[in-house]
Design an enzyme around this catalytic site. Structure first.
Site, PDB file in Angstrom:
ATOM      1  N   LYS A 123       0.824  -1.212   0.000  1.00 16.88           N
ATOM      2  CA  LYS A 123       0.000   0.000   0.000  1.00 16.88           C
ATOM      3  C   LYS A 123       0.861   1.266   0.000  1.00 16.88           C
ATOM      4  O   LYS A 123       0.470   2.267  -0.581  1.00 16.88           O
ATOM      5  CB  LYS A 123      -0.952   0.009   1.198  1.00 16.88           C
ATOM      6  CG  LYS A 123      -2.083  -0.997   1.032  1.00 16.88           C
ATOM      7  CD  LYS A 123      -3.250  -0.717   1.960  1.00 16.88           C
ATOM      8  CE  LYS A 123      -4.410  -1.627   1.599  1.00 16.88           C
ATOM      9  NZ  LYS A 123      -5.538  -1.543   2.503  1.00 16.88           N
ATOM     10  N   LYS A 206      -4.904  -8.782  -6.418  1.00 11.36           N
ATOM     11  CA  LYS A 206      -6.128  -8.962  -5.633  1.00 11.36           C
ATOM     12  C   LYS A 206      -7.219  -7.972  -6.072  1.00 11.36           C
ATOM     13  O   LYS A 206      -6.924  -6.806  -6.329  1.00 11.36           O
ATOM     14  CB  LYS A 206      -5.756  -8.703  -4.164  1.00 11.36           C
ATOM     15  CG  LYS A 206      -6.834  -8.980  -3.165  1.00 11.36           C
ATOM     16  CD  LYS A 206      -6.351  -8.630  -1.760  1.00 11.36           C
ATOM     17  CE  LYS A 206      -6.483  -7.160  -1.470  1.00 11.36           C
ATOM     18  NZ  LYS A 206      -7.099  -6.819  -0.183  1.00 11.36           N
ATOM     19  N   LYS A 209     -11.066  -2.627  -3.293  1.00 11.36           N
ATOM     20  CA  LYS A 209     -11.931  -1.441  -3.346  1.00 11.36           C
ATOM     21  C   LYS A 209     -11.201  -0.253  -3.937  1.00 11.36           C
ATOM     22  O   LYS A 209     -11.792   0.585  -4.578  1.00 11.36           O
ATOM     23  CB  LYS A 209     -12.303  -0.985  -1.925  1.00 11.36           C
ATOM     24  CG  LYS A 209     -13.071  -1.909  -1.100  1.00 11.36           C
ATOM     25  CD  LYS A 209     -13.332  -1.197   0.249  1.00 11.36           C
ATOM     26  CE  LYS A 209     -13.527  -2.204   1.337  1.00 11.36           C
ATOM     27  NZ  LYS A 209     -12.263  -2.560   2.013  1.00 11.36           N
TER      28      LYS A 209
HETATM   29  N1  AQP Z   1      -9.898  -9.865  -3.143  1.00 10.97           N
HETATM   30  C1  AQP Z   1     -10.275 -10.416  -2.000  1.00 10.97           C
HETATM   31  N2  AQP Z   1     -10.602 -11.727  -1.941  1.00 10.97           N
HETATM   32  C2  AQP Z   1     -11.004 -12.295  -0.771  1.00 10.97           C
HETATM   33  N3  AQP Z   1     -11.110 -11.595   0.385  1.00 10.97           N
HETATM   34  C3  AQP Z   1     -10.806 -10.286   0.357  1.00 10.97           C
HETATM   35  N4  AQP Z   1     -10.808  -9.340   1.305  1.00 10.97           N
HETATM   36  C4  AQP Z   1     -10.395  -8.168   0.781  1.00 10.97           C
HETATM   37  N5  AQP Z   1     -10.133  -8.315  -0.516  1.00 10.97           N
HETATM   38  C5  AQP Z   1     -10.373  -9.624  -0.814  1.00 10.97           C
HETATM   39  C6  AQP Z   1     -11.219  -9.568   2.692  1.00 10.97           C
HETATM   40  O1  AQP Z   1     -12.234  -8.634   2.995  1.00 10.97           O
HETATM   41  C7  AQP Z   1     -12.132  -8.288   4.389  1.00 10.97           C
HETATM   42  C8  AQP Z   1     -12.165  -6.810   4.529  1.00 10.97           C
HETATM   43  O2  AQP Z   1     -11.003  -6.254   3.927  1.00 10.97           O
HETATM   44  P1  AQP Z   1     -10.621  -4.781   4.332  1.00 10.97           P
HETATM   45  O3  AQP Z   1     -11.716  -3.875   3.963  1.00 10.97           O
HETATM   46  O4  AQP Z   1     -10.249  -4.723   5.762  1.00 10.97           O
HETATM   47  O5  AQP Z   1      -9.326  -4.394   3.577  1.00 10.97           O
HETATM   48  P2  AQP Z   1      -8.493  -5.053   2.451  1.00 10.97           P
HETATM   49  O6  AQP Z   1      -8.168  -6.459   2.776  1.00 10.97           O
HETATM   50  O7  AQP Z   1      -7.322  -4.152   2.196  1.00 10.97           O
HETATM   51  O8  AQP Z   1      -9.546  -4.997   1.256  1.00 10.97           O
HETATM   52  P3  AQP Z   1      -9.579  -4.140  -0.029  1.00 10.97           P
HETATM   53  O9  AQP Z   1     -10.883  -4.364  -0.677  1.00 10.97           O
HETATM   54  O10 AQP Z   1      -8.361  -4.416  -0.839  1.00 10.97           O
HETATM   55  O11 AQP Z   1      -9.560  -2.653   0.517  1.00 10.97           O
HETATM   56  P4  AQP Z   1      -8.544  -1.478   0.192  1.00 10.97           P
HETATM   57  O12 AQP Z   1      -8.556  -1.334  -1.290  1.00 10.97           O
HETATM   58  O13 AQP Z   1      -9.078  -0.279   0.898  1.00 10.97           O
HETATM   59  O14 AQP Z   1      -7.221  -1.894   0.707  1.00 10.97           O
HETATM   60  C9  AQP Z   1     -10.848  -8.922   4.907  1.00 10.97           C
HETATM   61  O15 AQP Z   1     -11.183 -10.102   5.605  1.00 10.97           O
HETATM   62  C10 AQP Z   1     -10.086  -9.258   3.651  1.00 10.97           C
HETATM   63  O16 AQP Z   1      -9.239 -10.366   3.829  1.00 10.97           O
END
Ligand code: AQP
Length: 346
Positions: A123, A206, A209
């Site tokens: 990140k 991955k 969001k």
């Molecule tokens: N691509 C994914 N596949 C499976 N699980 C996922 N999670 C996130 N992306 C995937 C799971 O969703 C939960 C919440 O995640 P988060 O909001 O705490 O942050 P993150 O993991 O960093 O998710 P994002 O969507 O990638 O958010 P941003 O873009 O803001 O960093 C967790 O249980 C995560 O494992």
């Protein structure tokens, strides 16, 4: 690190997990986390779920968008099947125990441990000097989110595994340094066919969001036409589906669509491949789109309905926060006691 001696009876099974309101909830969040959260609630385990707004601000968030995303995330939880009467549902910043325990864990976690966190490296990117201190400390706050409730199990996607290992290390070090058996050693719950949903544009990245490309992800707010169009345009290859999973080893985009199909249909990826052996993506993608729309549309419709009454969502989050605080506050009071902090206010 070695496993400490546990006293399981002292730590009844309790689930905690959260999602950041750093944007709209994606299919990755849904399949990797939210769908599991509902299953755990329905298994009758005590479940505590949180929109982790304090994690979201580790990267810049427009305040109005953050507020909206927090409510929309809560609406997604409820629309997906979280019952606020059975689960505790709230937003993190309303329960100050998270921040308070987060500071104590900042003093337990070692710099060497934090330096190994791959999510920070991903990140922060090349310009880590400009990243916030909060982004670096994020995993210690996440450990506090979980330990403030003595949670024993945390359903997450694959990407959070390293942070849960750090949570275990922090709990063990706290217990060791203070000579107590106070914090449980948490178990990650990483289950299902889609523990790591990949970007629709790049099967090695991955689904996220915060990916600048909206085409890379399916959002829970996407309508049926948008979902179908995104799946139709998803990157794939020209080969047909093989008759076994081995044939997908070097085909990340194809593997991703098979995993998504399996998770939505309640099948294993092997079953999906066996049922669709020889199919070209021209026929597999419409099947997947139909399945995704059938599964997600009722959730989207219910989210839209819930979002028409933001005050009711705020009320639900407030009640959840009171219930969460009632669990976390006595645990935090014990932490202050264990660490030698005087608590003499009346
Ligand atoms: N691509 C994914 N596949 C499976 N699980 C996922 N999670 C996130 N992306 C995937 C799971 O969703 C939960 C919440 O995640 P988060 O909001 O705490 O942050 P993150 O993991 O960093 O998710 P994002 O969507 O990638 O958010 P941003 O873009 O803001 O960093 C967790 O249980 C995560 O494992």
């Amino acid at each position: 690190m070695a496993e400490p001696v546990q006293t399981p009876a002292a730590f009844p099974r309790r689930i905690f997990s959260g999602i950041q309101p750093s944007g709209g909830i994606t299919l990755g969040n849904y399949l990797g986390a939210l769908k599991r959260f509902v299953e755990k609630q329905n298994e009758g385990i005590e479940t505590i779920y949180c929109m982790v707004d304090m994690h979201a601000i580790t990267v810049w968030q427009d305040p109005a968008k953050l507020r909206h995303a927090t409510r929309e995330g809560a609406a997604a939880f409820i629309a997906a099947g979280i019952d606020p009467a059975r689960s505790i549902l709230f937003n993190q910043s309303q329960v100050s125990a998270h921040a308070e325990l987060g500071w104590i864990f900042n003093c337990v976690a070692r710099l060497g441990w934090m330096n190994r966190m791959t999510q920070f490296k991903d990140k922060a990117g090349k310009n880590a000097e400009a990243a916030s201190l909060g982004l670096y400390a994020y995993p210690a706050l996440m450990a506090a989110d979980i330990m403030a409730y003595h949670a024993t199990h945390v359903p997450v996607g694959e990407d959070q595994k390293q942070h849960l290992e750090l949570t275990r290390d922090i709990a063990m070090k706290f217990n060791h340094d203070y000579g107590v058996e106070f914090f449980p050693i948490v178990e990650p719950v990483i289950e299902g066919a889609a523990t790591r949903v990949m970007s629709l544009r790049d099967g090695t990245k991955k689904m996220s969001k915060s990916d600048p490309s909206d085409q890379s992800r399916i959002n829970l707010t996407d309508d049926a036409d948008t979902i179908a169009a995104k799946i139709r345009k998803a990157k794939t290859d020209a080969d047909p589906l093989p008759d076994s999973l081995d044939g997908l080893r070097d085909r990340p985009e194809a593997r991703n669509l098979v995993n998504i199909y399996a998770a939505l249909a309640g099948l294993t990826p092997s079953q999906v491949v066996a049922e669709n052996a020889g199919a070209l993506f021209g026929s597999f993608k419409p099947k997947l789109a139909d399945l995704a729309v059938a599964h997600l549309s009722p959730i989207t419709t219910e989210m839209t309905r819930l979002m028409q009454d933001p005050a009711e969502i705020d009320r639900i989050l407030g009640v959840g926060a009171d219930r969460a605080d009632a669990i976390a506050r006595p645990i935090l009071d014990r932490v202050y006691d264990i660490t030698g902090m005087i608590r003499s206010r009346r």
